[in-house]
Write a protein that holds these residues in place. Structure first.
Motif, PDB file in Angstrom:
ATOM      1  N   TYR A  68       8.097  -0.121 -17.434  1.00 30.47           N
ATOM      2  CA  TYR A  68       6.451  -0.231 -16.666  1.00 30.47           C
ATOM      3  C   TYR A  68       5.776   1.152 -17.140  1.00 30.47           C
ATOM      4  O   TYR A  68       4.394   0.673 -17.230  1.00 30.47           O
ATOM      5  CB  TYR A  68       6.852   0.337 -14.997  1.00 30.47           C
ATOM      6  N   LYS A  69       6.497   2.300 -17.268  1.00 30.05           N
ATOM      7  CA  LYS A  69       5.158   2.886 -17.828  1.00 30.05           C
ATOM      8  C   LYS A  69       4.565   2.254 -19.206  1.00 30.05           C
ATOM      9  O   LYS A  69       4.443   3.450 -20.231  1.00 30.05           O
ATOM     10  CB  LYS A  69       6.283   4.360 -17.653  1.00 30.05           C
ATOM     11  N   GLU A  70       6.132   2.025 -20.454  1.00 29.48           N
ATOM     12  CA  GLU A  70       5.516   2.340 -21.865  1.00 29.48           C
ATOM     13  C   GLU A  70       4.385   1.047 -21.845  1.00 29.48           C
ATOM     14  O   GLU A  70       3.683   0.837 -22.579  1.00 29.48           O
ATOM     15  CB  GLU A  70       7.230   1.724 -22.108  1.00 29.48           C
ATOM     16  N   THR A  71       4.239  -0.123 -20.857  1.00 25.68           N
ATOM     17  CA  THR A  71       3.469  -1.136 -20.671  1.00 25.68           C
ATOM     18  C   THR A  71       1.879  -1.267 -20.497  1.00 25.68           C
ATOM     19  O   THR A  71       1.568  -1.868 -20.116  1.00 25.68           O
ATOM     20  CB  THR A  71       4.414  -2.375 -20.719  1.00 25.68           C
TER      21      THR A  71
ATOM     22  N   ARG B  87      -2.947   4.179 -11.240  1.00 22.71           N
ATOM     23  CA  ARG B  87      -1.711   3.476 -10.974  1.00 22.71           C
ATOM     24  C   ARG B  87      -0.278   3.876 -11.170  1.00 22.71           C
ATOM     25  O   ARG B  87       0.187   4.757 -11.421  1.00 22.71           O
ATOM     26  CB  ARG B  87      -1.542   2.378 -12.316  1.00 22.71           C
ATOM     27  N   TRP B  88       0.752   3.780  -9.826  1.00 19.28           N
ATOM     28  CA  TRP B  88       1.854   4.671  -9.426  1.00 19.28           C
ATOM     29  C   TRP B  88       3.000   3.292  -9.033  1.00 19.28           C
ATOM     30  O   TRP B  88       3.099   1.972  -8.749  1.00 19.28           O
ATOM     31  CB  TRP B  88       1.886   5.199  -8.750  1.00 19.28           C
ATOM     32  N   LEU B  89       4.068   3.645  -9.258  1.00 17.53           N
ATOM     33  CA  LEU B  89       5.139   3.677  -9.217  1.00 17.53           C
ATOM     34  C   LEU B  89       6.094   3.560  -8.640  1.00 17.53           C
ATOM     35  O   LEU B  89       6.252   5.298  -8.673  1.00 17.53           O
ATOM     36  CB  LEU B  89       5.797   2.541 -10.944  1.00 17.53           C
ATOM     37  N   ALA B  90       6.952   4.057  -7.310  1.00 19.95           N
ATOM     38  CA  ALA B  90       7.698   4.163  -5.734  1.00 19.95           C
ATOM     39  C   ALA B  90       8.748   3.494  -5.791  1.00 19.95           C
ATOM     40  O   ALA B  90       8.947   2.267  -5.362  1.00 19.95           O
ATOM     41  CB  ALA B  90       6.635   4.583  -5.579  1.00 19.95           C
ATOM     42  N   GLN B  91       9.753   4.253  -6.476  1.00 19.44           N
ATOM     43  CA  GLN B  91      11.207   3.643  -5.144  1.00 19.44           C
ATOM     44  C   GLN B  91      11.137   4.085  -4.072  1.00 19.44           C
ATOM     45  O   GLN B  91      11.192   5.105  -4.034  1.00 19.44           O
ATOM     46  CB  GLN B  91      12.211   4.608  -6.172  1.00 19.44           C
TER      47      GLN B  91
ATOM     48  N   ARG C 146      -4.413  -1.732  -3.304  1.00 20.32           N
ATOM     49  CA  ARG C 146      -3.227  -3.393  -3.524  1.00 20.32           C
ATOM     50  C   ARG C 146      -1.573  -2.022  -3.530  1.00 20.32           C
ATOM     51  O   ARG C 146      -1.450  -1.017  -4.326  1.00 20.32           O
ATOM     52  CB  ARG C 146      -3.476  -3.721  -4.991  1.00 20.32           C
ATOM     53  N   ILE C 147      -1.110  -2.878  -2.561  1.00 21.13           N
ATOM     54  CA  ILE C 147       0.658  -2.535  -2.932  1.00 21.13           C
ATOM     55  C   ILE C 147       1.759  -3.166  -2.732  1.00 21.13           C
ATOM     56  O   ILE C 147       0.763  -4.734  -1.876  1.00 21.13           O
ATOM     57  CB  ILE C 147       1.139  -1.211  -1.411  1.00 21.13           C
ATOM     58  N   THR C 148       2.132  -3.705  -3.466  1.00 18.94           N
ATOM     59  CA  THR C 148       3.176  -4.843  -3.979  1.00 18.94           C
ATOM     60  C   THR C 148       4.096  -4.124  -3.642  1.00 18.94           C
ATOM     61  O   THR C 148       4.869  -2.829  -4.713  1.00 18.94           O
ATOM     62  CB  THR C 148       2.819  -5.595  -5.236  1.00 18.94           C
ATOM     63  N   TRP C 149       5.257  -4.955  -3.134  1.00 13.95           N
ATOM     64  CA  TRP C 149       6.212  -4.513  -2.876  1.00 13.95           C
ATOM     65  C   TRP C 149       7.790  -5.244  -3.709  1.00 13.95           C
ATOM     66  O   TRP C 149       6.919  -6.415  -3.657  1.00 13.95           O
ATOM     67  CB  TRP C 149       7.130  -4.694  -1.269  1.00 13.95           C
TER      68      TRP C 149
ATOM     69  N   ASN D  99      15.034   4.141   1.176  1.00 15.12           N
ATOM     70  CA  ASN D  99      16.034   3.685   1.125  1.00 15.12           C
ATOM     71  C   ASN D  99      16.456   2.086   1.042  1.00 15.12           C
ATOM     72  O   ASN D  99      17.470   2.041   0.905  1.00 15.12           O
ATOM     73  CB  ASN D  99      15.941   2.572   2.466  1.00 15.12           C
ATOM     74  N   ASP D 100      15.862   2.006   0.014  1.00 16.33           N
ATOM     75  CA  ASP D 100      16.486   0.941  -1.336  1.00 16.33           C
ATOM     76  C   ASP D 100      16.715   0.878  -2.366  1.00 16.33           C
ATOM     77  O   ASP D 100      15.771   0.836  -3.291  1.00 16.33           O
ATOM     78  CB  ASP D 100      15.772  -0.390  -0.700  1.00 16.33           C
ATOM     79  N   PRO D 101      16.838   2.109  -3.540  1.00 18.01           N
ATOM     80  CA  PRO D 101      17.168   1.916  -4.467  1.00 18.01           C
ATOM     81  C   PRO D 101      17.202   0.913  -5.695  1.00 18.01           C
ATOM     82  O   PRO D 101      16.895   0.738  -6.670  1.00 18.01           O
ATOM     83  CB  PRO D 101      19.031   2.461  -4.822  1.00 18.01           C
ATOM     84  N   ASP D 102      17.175  -0.416  -5.307  1.00 15.86           N
ATOM     85  CA  ASP D 102      17.092  -1.838  -5.963  1.00 15.86           C
ATOM     86  C   ASP D 102      15.066  -1.540  -5.596  1.00 15.86           C
ATOM     87  O   ASP D 102      15.045  -3.239  -6.636  1.00 15.86           O
ATOM     88  CB  ASP D 102      17.797  -2.770  -6.274  1.00 15.86           C
ATOM     89  N   GLY D 103      14.900  -0.940  -4.909  1.00 19.55           N
ATOM     90  CA  GLY D 103      13.044  -1.084  -4.412  1.00 19.55           C
ATOM     91  C   GLY D 103      12.121  -0.801  -4.682  1.00 19.55           C
ATOM     92  O   GLY D 103      12.873  -0.035  -4.906  1.00 19.55           O
ATOM     93  N   GLY D 104      10.944  -1.299  -4.676  1.00 17.12           N
ATOM     94  CA  GLY D 104       9.846  -0.299  -4.499  1.00 17.12           C
ATOM     95  C   GLY D 104       8.917  -0.616  -4.782  1.00 17.12           C
ATOM     96  O   GLY D 104       8.649  -1.919  -4.433  1.00 17.12           O
TER      97      GLY D 104
END
Length: 72
Positions: free
Chosen positions: A22-25, A37-41, A4-7, A44-49
């Motif tokens: 995110y990491k704490e919870t 599970r991964w989180l990636a910034q 599952r990929i969510t933007w 091209n948009d530092p406010d998106g991930g």
């Protein structure tokens, strides 16, 4: 396996705080069928991930999405 990929987009300048919370919870939580599970910034948009999760089955993913843990 199911991936599952969510933007999403955050308020400007809030990525570091979002990543910390995110990491704490979420990171390291034992959930049936969750393989990773991964989180990636967004580069091209530092406010998106992106939030990525890898599941054993679609049923496991859907059961988690219906759980109290997901709603919390």
């Amino acid at each position: 396996m199911i991936m599952r990929i969510t933007w999403g987009k955050l308020y400007a300048g809030t990525w570091d705080e979002f990543e910390r919370v995110y990491k704490e919870t979420l990171a390291g939580k034992e959930i049936k069928g969750l393989k990773g599970r991964w989180l990636a910034q967004d580069v091209n948009d530092p406010d998106g991930g992106f939030a990525l999760s890898l599941w054993e089955t679609q049923e496991d993913m859907q059961a988690y999405e219906q759980s109290d843990a997901y709603r919390d």
